[in-house]
Design a protein around this motif. Structure first.
Motif, short mmCIF file in Angstrom:
data_model
loop_
_atom_site.label_atom_id
_atom_site.label_comp_id
_atom_site.label_asym_id
_atom_site.label_seq_id
_atom_site.Cartn_x
_atom_site.Cartn_y
_atom_site.Cartn_z
N MET A 128 0.78 -1.28 0.00
CA MET A 128 -0.18 0.00 -0.13
C MET A 128 0.80 1.32 0.02
N SER A 129 2.26 1.15 0.05
CA SER A 129 3.22 2.23 -0.14
C SER A 129 2.82 3.43 0.78
N VAL A 130 2.59 3.00 1.95
CA VAL A 130 2.67 4.06 2.97
C VAL A 130 4.08 4.26 3.63
N HIS A 131 4.28 5.70 3.13
CA HIS A 131 5.51 6.49 3.16
C HIS A 131 5.50 7.75 4.12
N ASN A 132 4.35 8.06 4.62
CA ASN A 132 4.38 9.45 5.28
C ASN A 132 3.12 9.29 6.39
N THR A 133 3.17 10.35 7.29
CA THR A 133 2.20 10.49 8.31
C THR A 133 0.64 10.35 7.70
N LEU A 134 0.51 11.02 6.69
CA LEU A 134 -0.81 11.03 5.84
C LEU A 134 -1.25 9.74 5.66
N GLY A 135 -0.51 8.64 5.27
CA GLY A 135 -0.89 7.43 4.74
C GLY A 135 -1.33 6.75 6.23
N ALA A 136 -0.12 6.76 6.90
CA ALA A 136 -0.32 6.02 8.49
C ALA A 136 -1.48 6.27 9.25
N ASP A 137 -1.96 7.60 9.24
CA ASP A 137 -3.18 8.00 9.96
C ASP A 137 -4.40 7.48 9.26
N LEU A 543 -8.78 22.16 -16.10
CA LEU A 543 -7.59 21.84 -15.31
C LEU A 543 -7.90 20.89 -14.25
N ILE A 544 -7.18 19.69 -14.10
CA ILE A 544 -7.22 18.98 -12.88
C ILE A 544 -5.86 18.92 -12.45
N TRP A 545 -5.55 19.38 -10.90
CA TRP A 545 -4.31 19.07 -10.32
C TRP A 545 -4.10 17.76 -9.87
N MET A 546 -3.03 17.07 -10.31
CA MET A 546 -2.47 15.84 -10.10
C MET A 546 -1.57 15.75 -8.89
N LEU A 547 -1.67 15.00 -7.94
CA LEU A 547 -0.89 14.67 -6.71
C LEU A 547 -0.17 13.34 -7.24
N PRO A 548 1.37 13.15 -6.93
CA PRO A 548 1.99 12.04 -7.14
C PRO A 548 1.86 11.11 -6.13
N PRO A 549 1.91 9.69 -6.49
CA PRO A 549 1.79 8.76 -5.73
C PRO A 549 2.70 8.62 -4.47
N VAL A 550 3.92 9.23 -4.61
CA VAL A 550 4.73 9.26 -3.50
C VAL A 550 4.98 10.92 -3.00
N HIS A 552 6.86 12.76 -0.29
CA HIS A 552 7.93 12.72 0.92
C HIS A 552 7.36 13.29 2.29
N GLN A 553 7.67 12.76 3.23
CA GLN A 553 7.22 13.45 4.67
C GLN A 553 7.46 14.68 4.84
N ARG A 554 8.72 15.07 4.48
CA ARG A 554 9.13 16.36 4.30
C ARG A 554 8.16 17.77 3.57
N ASP A 555 7.58 16.85 2.48
CA ASP A 555 6.95 17.91 1.78
C ASP A 555 5.52 17.66 2.10
N ILE A 556 4.76 17.20 2.98
CA ILE A 556 3.45 17.26 3.18
C ILE A 556 2.96 18.38 3.58
N ALA A 557 3.66 19.29 4.27
CA ALA A 557 3.12 20.44 4.56
C ALA A 557 2.96 21.59 3.22
N TRP A 558 3.87 21.37 2.37
CA TRP A 558 4.02 22.27 1.03
C TRP A 558 2.80 21.84 0.19
N TYR A 559 2.50 20.50 -0.07
CA TYR A 559 1.39 20.14 -0.68
C TYR A 559 0.01 20.48 -0.10
N ARG A 560 -0.23 20.44 1.21
CA ARG A 560 -1.38 20.99 1.95
C ARG A 560 -1.45 22.31 1.59
N LYS A 561 -0.67 23.13 1.71
CA LYS A 561 -0.85 24.54 1.46
C LYS A 561 -1.02 24.89 0.01
N ALA A 562 -0.42 24.21 -1.12
CA ALA A 562 -0.59 24.41 -2.34
C ALA A 562 -2.05 23.61 -2.74
#
Length: 761
Positions: A128-137, A543-550, A552-562
């Motif tokens: 299931m490729s859990v690699h960050n807190t988002l996936g774990a929670d 336009l549909i914005w795509m999120l990548p499947p991976v 990284h933990q350090r980038d979660i805050a950036w994606y949340r804001k974006a």
């Protein structure tokens, strides 16, 4: 920071061992494993010569419980729609048996297990490729009692997830590593129909490849004199030096990989880790002695060269491209000769100057990368000085009998290769003996039957009907392998979704009229949109914005804001690359009109998985890239049956990826040998490119994936939209190539169609 789970995390770490045979199971128990995991018959991510039966699993569960230990069942392969009855029957039986947990990957299987078999404790597979807190929670909130993390995480990332999530975390501590993130490897499936997500991987990462300038690959094969490299063959993970640190980080379980491995591997590896775990609090001098003893045991386990993996430091050690990264002990270079045991015997033999002791009965592997031949066999006869011998010592030159050398069933002319010892005769005898030992003897193998009434109820809930017609939709010629083109004037036009790596110009011309534009959400595109101001949403209404499947933990805050910024600018459509990414949108009110779609990386292969997406409000889901024609039609027929009963199910469209160069590997590793502008060429002359984007390494085929000929057929089945992917290269060149395939000018050229026609194993 998230609050801790109400589930108490154990004070000590569990040692979790693999078992593919009764003897391996018994060895794990004897050597001190706290728990053992085995595969569910037909639905586990390791293709064994013989699966355990459900009666076997029942006996092993009782045996483990009597010993005060636990047994987990890996039911962690993707499930095709056609297999759903067997899968639900297996769930029904396992619910009666009562193993301590079920390890799952398939979202449809999870959906059904959680809803109809709540007595089963569920663990989220590493697939299931859990690699960050988002996936774990996310998975913990969904009802998983444990999450198995991706193997690509550092100690720092593991610590962050443990500290900031509610999840009970299991990690792989020892064993084989995949080059790609688990759950995102398409290589074995796209080149041979053997899905790594269904336990059939043919390990293309273990082959050798050549590096060439792009123009050299046009002739279809590697050039002379260029050295082959094992570019993607990972060394084995060994985390035995990090046990104290992992205990401090709050990890609850340490998993040893190896359900395909021998009993001796299981015995020695479990003994080594048990020894170290039992001495975590020992004085420094004693710990040093224990560590040496443990490493000596691991040396005897016949695995690959060991590495610290991604836990810490320099990742260059993970792959040694000039070394053969295979399991076992290197036994020597083999020169193939005629078998002199019997002049009438046409089987080959080989002459070998031994690098290790070898005995008749040992399990050996011969491989020749230049001809792509790999054959494992039990040593039947061996001669030294023209005399038959049963044992030979390191340094002696012997003749060893080989099995017929073949590739895909065809005899191959092979002149040389490498020989590896993968198991020894003594342990193999013990393994055979072990199958008659205490588990099968002391625990009667009672056949447990499924609850047929409940199984039928569950299947009706997902529209499954046994005996449903398989094949092309009514009125549509399947024309297997042939283009299906008819007059577009009399038929509905396909909805084309164009996928781009960057934001295209508003004046860009396309070979088709795109209904939607898929663009990766990344910093450059966000800056371009921000520069347009309030008119951006009007300029890009598709336009549909795509999120990548991976992410990284350090980038979660950036994606949340974006995501928040794009919603504020009027954009409301997003495509998630991982199911946990729905969490990014939970805080938005209904007035925002957010519409979510799912990429093929979510791995949907049955209607139950579509229902899982529907429950999360997903408007459209790409069906699995690995699917075959029959699986797609079966799932969509089930979906239509449900829509006929309740129209609300029609709110989720199903899409198909029909053109592009999708990543075959999606990897974290960025070692020096991968930083090249050259193409990668396989022993068969297949050409691939290596690309580094978004802090990930992608390997793509130079030959495109093309399903354009089957678009009308899929529309008749109920597919609602079709994705044309222009990401794998120059966009303008990609548009021109896509146009050529669409209008038929490229018919006859080499292409991939995955498993659509040949079937998914």
């Amino acid at each position: 920071m998230s609050s801790k789970s109400s589930l108490e995390k154990p004070a000590s770490m569990e040692l979790l061992a693999p078992a593919g045979t009764f003897s391996a199971f018994e060895a794990a128990m004897e050597e001190g494993a706290d728990a053992v995991y085995v595969g569910a018959p037909g639905f586990n991510a390791r293709s064994l010569r013989r699966d355990f039966s459900l009666a076997d699993i029942s006996a092993m569960t009782r045996y483990a419980h009597d010993a005060g230990k636990q047994l987990y069942v890996a039911m962690n392969s993707l499930v095709k729609e056609q297999e759903m009855r067997q899968a639900v029957e297996t769930l029904s039986v396992l619910a009666t048996i009562g193993p301590d947990a079920l390890i799952v990957q398939d979202l449809g299987l999870f959906f059904l297990a959680k809803k109809y078999f709540p007595e089963l404790s569920l663990h989220a597979s590493t697939l299931m490729s859990v690699h960050n807190t988002l996936g774990a929670d996310f998975f913990t909130n969904q009802g998983f009692d444990r999450v198995v993390l991706a193997r690509e995480l550092s100690l720092e990332e593991i610590g962050t997830i443990s500290r900031e999530s509610k999840a009970n975390l299991e990690i792989f501590i020892h064993g084989a590593m995949c080059f790609s993130y688990s759950g995102l490897c398409m290589f074995s499936s796209m080149h041979g129909g053997k899905s790594s997500l269904r336990g059939q991987c043919v390990q293309p990462c273990r082959r050798h490849y050549r590096l060439q300038a792009p123009k050299q690959t046009r002739g279809g094969g590697p050039g002379k004199g260029q050295q082959g490299l094992f570019l993607f063959s990972m060394n084995d993970l060994c985390g035995i030096g990090f046990l104290s640190k992992l205990a401090q980080l709050g990890v609850v379980s340490l998993k040893i990989e190896g359900r395909l491995k021998s009993v001796e591997y299981v015995r020695k590896t479990v003994r080594a880790y048990r020894l170290c775990l039992d001495n975590l609090q020992a004085p420094v001098q004693e710990k040093g002695r224990v560590q040496k003893e443990a490493n000596d045991l691991l040396d005897q386990a016949m695995s690959r060269t060991r590495t610290r993996g991604f836990f810490v430091g320099n990742h260059e050690e993970i792959v040694k491209p000039h070394l053969v990264g295979v399991a076992g002990v290197f036994a020597g270079k083999a020169k193939v000769i005629k078998n002199k045991k019997d002049q009438r015997d046409t089987r080959p033999a080989c002459l070998v100057a031994l690098r290790c002791d070898v005995s008749v009965g040992d399990r050996l592997r011969f491989q020749d990368e230049s001809s792509d031949v790999r054959e494992s066999f039990t040593l039947q006869f061996m001669t030294h000085g023209n005399r038959p011998v049963r044992q030979a010592k390191k340094g002696q030159t012997v003749t060893i009998g080989l099995p017929p050398l073949s590739k895909k069933g065809k005899q191959q002319r092979v002149t040389q290769g490498l020989l590896f010892q993968v198991d020894v005769s003594a342990s193999r005898k013990n393994e055979v003996k072990g199958t008659r030992h205490s588990v099968s003897k002391s625990k009667s193998l009672k056949k447990v039957k499924p609850d047929v009434g409940k199984v039928d109820k569950v299947l009706r809930s997902v529209g499954w009907s046994q005996g449903r017609q398989v094949g092309a939709a009514k009125g549509v010629s399947s024309s297997r392998g042939k283009s299906v083109r008819s007059s577009p004037k009399r038929q509905l036009q396909p909805q084309w979704w164009l996928r781009c790596s960057e934001l295209p110009s508003t004046r860009q011309r396309y070979p088709v009229r795109p209904t939607k534009l898929l663009v990766f959400l990344q910093e450059k595109a966000c800056q371009q949109i921000a520069a347009m101001g309030k008119r951006a949403a009007a300029l890009y209404p598709q336009l549909i914005w795509m999120l990548p499947p991976v992410i990284h933990q350090r980038d979660i805050a950036w994606y949340r804001k974006a995501v928040k910024d794009m919603v504020a600018m009027g954009f409301s459509r997003f495509q998630i690359g991982h199911i946990s990414q729905v969490s990014f949108f939970s805080s938005f009110s209904a007035e925002r009109g957010i519409k979510l779609y799912a990429d093929y990386t979510v791995n949907v292969l049955n209607n139950a998985a579509l229902l899982h997406g529907w429950e999360h409000g997903i408007q459209g889901m790409l069906f699995s890239l690995e699917t075959d024609r029959d699986t797609l039609q079966q799932a969509l027929t089930a979906r239509k049956g449900m829509e006929a009963q309740e129209a609300r199910y029609s709110t989720t469209q199903v899409g198909m990826y029909v053109y592009g160069k999708p990543p075959l590997f999606t990897a974290k590793l960025n070692a020096t040998h991968l930083q090249t502008r050259k193409n990668v060429v396989s022993p068969r002359g297949e050409a691939y490119t290596i690309e580094r984007k978004r802090d990930l390494t992608y390997v793509r085929s130079e030959v495109p994936f093309v399903l354009f000929p089957y678009v009308r057929e899929m529309m008749a089945m109920g597919v609602g939209y079709f994705v044309i992917d222009l990401e794998g290269g120059n966009m303008h060149k990609g548009l021109a190539e896509a146009a050529g395939w669409l209008d038929g000018r490229k018919d006859g050229q080499q292409k991939l169609d995955g498993n659509y026609n040949e079937g998914l194993a």
